[in-house]
Design a protein around this motif. Structure first.
Motif, PDB file in Angstrom:
ATOM      1  N   TRP A  83      -1.111 130.229  -2.564  1.00 27.21           N
ATOM      2  CA  TRP A  83      -0.389 131.178  -3.415  1.00 27.21           C
ATOM      3  C   TRP A  83      -1.183 132.471  -3.578  1.00 27.21           C
ATOM      4  O   TRP A  83      -0.632 133.574  -3.510  1.00 27.21           O
ATOM      5  CB  TRP A  83      -0.133 130.556  -4.791  1.00 27.21           C
ATOM      6  CG  TRP A  83       1.043 129.629  -4.827  1.00 27.21           C
ATOM      7  CD1 TRP A  83       1.126 128.398  -4.255  1.00 27.21           C
ATOM      8  CD2 TRP A  83       2.308 129.868  -5.456  1.00 27.21           C
ATOM      9  NE1 TRP A  83       2.354 127.852  -4.496  1.00 27.21           N
ATOM     10  CE2 TRP A  83       3.103 128.719  -5.235  1.00 27.21           C
ATOM     11  CE3 TRP A  83       2.843 130.916  -6.206  1.00 27.21           C
ATOM     12  CZ2 TRP A  83       4.406 128.608  -5.713  1.00 27.21           C
ATOM     13  CZ3 TRP A  83       4.133 130.806  -6.692  1.00 27.21           C
ATOM     14  CH2 TRP A  83       4.900 129.673  -6.439  1.00 27.21           C
ATOM     15  N   GLN A  84      -2.488 132.337  -3.804  1.00 30.91           N
ATOM     16  CA  GLN A  84      -3.329 133.527  -3.958  1.00 30.91           C
ATOM     17  C   GLN A  84      -3.405 134.328  -2.664  1.00 30.91           C
ATOM     18  O   GLN A  84      -3.320 135.554  -2.673  1.00 30.91           O
ATOM     19  CB  GLN A  84      -4.728 133.117  -4.404  1.00 30.91           C
ATOM     20  CG  GLN A  84      -4.815 132.678  -5.848  1.00 30.91           C
ATOM     21  CD  GLN A  84      -6.223 132.273  -6.221  1.00 30.91           C
ATOM     22  OE1 GLN A  84      -6.865 131.513  -5.494  1.00 30.91           O
ATOM     23  NE2 GLN A  84      -6.722 132.763  -7.341  1.00 30.91           N
TER      24      GLN A  84
ATOM     25  N   THR B 218      -6.238 129.464  -3.178  1.00 27.59           N
ATOM     26  CA  THR B 218      -5.052 128.688  -2.809  1.00 27.59           C
ATOM     27  C   THR B 218      -4.136 129.504  -1.911  1.00 27.59           C
ATOM     28  O   THR B 218      -4.293 130.720  -1.754  1.00 27.59           O
ATOM     29  CB  THR B 218      -4.278 128.274  -4.067  1.00 27.59           C
ATOM     30  OG1 THR B 218      -3.749 129.460  -4.699  1.00 27.59           O
ATOM     31  CG2 THR B 218      -5.183 127.545  -5.058  1.00 27.59           C
TER      32      THR B 218
ATOM     33  N   PHE C 157       3.271 136.290  -7.593  1.00 32.88           N
ATOM     34  CA  PHE C 157       2.753 135.076  -6.949  1.00 32.88           C
ATOM     35  C   PHE C 157       1.444 134.633  -7.601  1.00 32.88           C
ATOM     36  O   PHE C 157       1.288 133.490  -8.014  1.00 32.88           O
ATOM     37  CB  PHE C 157       2.516 135.337  -5.450  1.00 32.88           C
ATOM     38  CG  PHE C 157       3.654 134.917  -4.576  1.00 32.88           C
ATOM     39  CD1 PHE C 157       4.944 135.341  -4.849  1.00 32.88           C
ATOM     40  CD2 PHE C 157       3.442 134.110  -3.482  1.00 32.88           C
ATOM     41  CE1 PHE C 157       6.004 134.962  -4.039  1.00 32.88           C
ATOM     42  CE2 PHE C 157       4.502 133.715  -2.668  1.00 32.88           C
ATOM     43  CZ  PHE C 157       5.783 134.152  -2.950  1.00 32.88           C
ATOM     44  N   VAL C 158       0.477 135.554  -7.655  1.00 30.91           N
ATOM     45  CA  VAL C 158      -0.849 135.209  -8.172  1.00 30.91           C
ATOM     46  C   VAL C 158      -0.796 134.958  -9.676  1.00 30.91           C
ATOM     47  O   VAL C 158      -1.489 134.078 -10.195  1.00 30.91           O
ATOM     48  CB  VAL C 158      -1.870 136.322  -7.834  1.00 30.91           C
ATOM     49  CG1 VAL C 158      -3.266 135.944  -8.309  1.00 30.91           C
ATOM     50  CG2 VAL C 158      -1.895 136.575  -6.323  1.00 30.91           C
TER      51      VAL C 158
ATOM     52  N   HIS D 136       0.438 131.519 -10.274  1.00 30.81           N
ATOM     53  CA  HIS D 136      -0.631 130.575  -9.933  1.00 30.81           C
ATOM     54  C   HIS D 136      -1.604 130.424 -11.099  1.00 30.81           C
ATOM     55  O   HIS D 136      -1.970 129.315 -11.488  1.00 30.81           O
ATOM     56  CB  HIS D 136      -1.366 131.052  -8.679  1.00 30.81           C
ATOM     57  CG  HIS D 136      -2.639 130.309  -8.411  1.00 30.81           C
ATOM     58  ND1 HIS D 136      -3.856 130.720  -8.945  1.00 30.81           N
ATOM     59  CD2 HIS D 136      -2.898 129.177  -7.711  1.00 30.81           C
ATOM     60  CE1 HIS D 136      -4.797 129.878  -8.560  1.00 30.81           C
ATOM     61  NE2 HIS D 136      -4.249 128.942  -7.814  1.00 30.81           N
ATOM     62  N   ASP D 137      -2.028 131.567 -11.676  1.00 26.66           N
ATOM     63  CA  ASP D 137      -2.957 131.520 -12.805  1.00 26.66           C
ATOM     64  C   ASP D 137      -2.304 130.893 -14.030  1.00 26.66           C
ATOM     65  O   ASP D 137      -2.952 130.174 -14.797  1.00 26.66           O
ATOM     66  CB  ASP D 137      -3.444 132.935 -13.148  1.00 26.66           C
ATOM     67  CG  ASP D 137      -4.604 133.372 -12.268  1.00 26.66           C
ATOM     68  OD1 ASP D 137      -4.677 132.898 -11.116  1.00 26.66           O
ATOM     69  OD2 ASP D 137      -5.432 134.183 -12.715  1.00 26.66           O
TER      70      ASP D 137
ATOM     71  N   ASN E  12      -0.070 128.570 -14.092  1.00 26.76           N
ATOM     72  CA  ASN E  12       0.014 127.119 -13.908  1.00 26.76           C
ATOM     73  C   ASN E  12      -1.343 126.426 -13.986  1.00 26.76           C
ATOM     74  O   ASN E  12      -1.419 125.199 -13.938  1.00 26.76           O
ATOM     75  CB  ASN E  12       0.673 126.793 -12.562  1.00 26.76           C
ATOM     76  CG  ASN E  12       2.148 127.167 -12.546  1.00 26.76           C
ATOM     77  OD1 ASN E  12       2.811 127.123 -13.583  1.00 26.76           O
ATOM     78  ND2 ASN E  12       2.660 127.545 -11.384  1.00 26.76           N
ATOM     79  N   SER E  13      -2.411 127.234 -14.083  1.00 27.23           N
ATOM     80  CA  SER E  13      -3.748 126.638 -14.140  1.00 27.23           C
ATOM     81  C   SER E  13      -4.079 126.082 -15.527  1.00 27.23           C
ATOM     82  O   SER E  13      -5.113 125.452 -15.710  1.00 27.23           O
ATOM     83  CB  SER E  13      -4.801 127.679 -13.758  1.00 27.23           C
ATOM     84  OG  SER E  13      -4.860 128.708 -14.746  1.00 27.23           O
TER      85      SER E  13
END
Length: 302
Positions: free
Chosen positions: A284-285, A282, A150-151, A154-155, A157-158
């Motif tokens: 997600w995090q 977020t 998950f995390v 998220h990273d 996609n940053s």
């Protein structure tokens, strides 16, 4: 009855004090990642960062090591080689890979990956020592690694294209520390954790400073004043104090409870990263963090 009430209140106060020490130690140790990110803003690299960290923490660990050498029986030749190996794997290699990886990923992801160390201990024990993994342990592993995914996504996609590299380096750090934990168990029982840690940290300092002198010019020791201040924080508040606080907490409330109190670490890192580094928090995090904590909690119950 009054005596029983007083004894109960004293025991409760001692327990809460130990719990507070464990939480404080976990938060301080987790802050290491935030301090490293702040140091990277001054254009220093991981080789310089870890050398400064160990130089500032060395006086304390060296003092403890000298005290132990004077008050306890000398190590055998075999134990000296074991301490050398443990210091290089558990504190030099693990820390260096961690700081290398921090250049590319958020502090939240870094802390969560390092928090997977117990799962690496379990997997290594299962693979090499043929230990059985129960259904609950498999569930713990599944939850933990789903949270990391998950995390990580998220990273990813940053827009940071080096997230995979950073995550791989920090995973190597967690694996190296898992190896240290597996190999150090018998020596901790014989030598005591304080003696072993102080010796291993001195070995790590020699390796980190030697690496710096080999790869960087001596003029690299001349840095802006904030670098020295942050390195002092990194060496004392984020390295020395958590070691002694964790030992004190284990003595008061036991290793199991102290370990579970350490679960505050990833959460504190997430919010400290938002407060001091401007890293977003977020859903997600938060969801990934919750899954990792749930998995490690299940594992710690075992």
């Amino acid at each position: 009855m009054d005596k029983g009430i007083k004894d109960g209140a004293a025991a409760r106060a001692a327990y809460l004090g130990g719990l507070g020490i464990a939480i404080g130690g976990a938060v301080l140790f987790s802050t290491k990642a935030v301090v490293a990110k702040l140091l990277y803003r001054y254009q220093i690299d991981a080789v310089t960062l870890i050398a400064f960290r160990m130089l500032f923490s060395l006086p304390v660990f060296a003092a403890v090591a000298i005290w132990k050498m004077r008050t306890e029986a000398p190590l055998s030749r075999a134990d000296r080689w074991r301490v050398l190996g443990l210091g290089l794997v558990g504190y030099y290699l693990s820390s260096f890979l961690d700081f290398l990886g921090l250049q590319y990923i958020s502090v939240g992801l870094e802390r969560l990956i390092l928090f997977l160390t117990p799962t690496f201990v379990l997997l290594i024990s299962s693979t090499l020592l043929k230990q059985h993994i129960s259904r609950r342990q498999w569930l713990a592993l599944l939850l933990s690694y789903c949270g990391i995914v998950f995390v990580f996504l998220h990273d990813l996609n940053s827009g940071n294209h080096n997230v995979a590299l950073g995550a791989t380096l920090v995973t190597g750090s967690a694996a190296a520390y898992a190896v240290y934990l597996l190999l150090s168990g018998e020596m901790v029982r014989r030598l005591g954790s304080l003696r072993l840690v102080s010796y291993a940290m001195c070995v790590s300092t020699v390796a980190c400073v030697g690496q710096f002198l080999l790869l960087r010019p001596v003029t690299g020791l001349l840095q802006p004043l904030p670098v020295y201040g942050l390195s002092l924080v990194n060496g004392i508040l984020c390295t020395v104090m958590p070691v002694f606080m964790t030992m004190a907490a284990v003595e008061r409330i036991g290793a199991g409870t102290a370990s579970q109190a350490g679960m505050i670490g990833p959460v504190s890192t997430l919010f400290l990263g938002a407060l001091l580094l401007g890293e977003p928090v977020t859903s997600w995090q938060l969801g990934g963090t919750a899954l990792v904590l749930a998995g490690i909690y299940l594992l710690s119950k075992k």
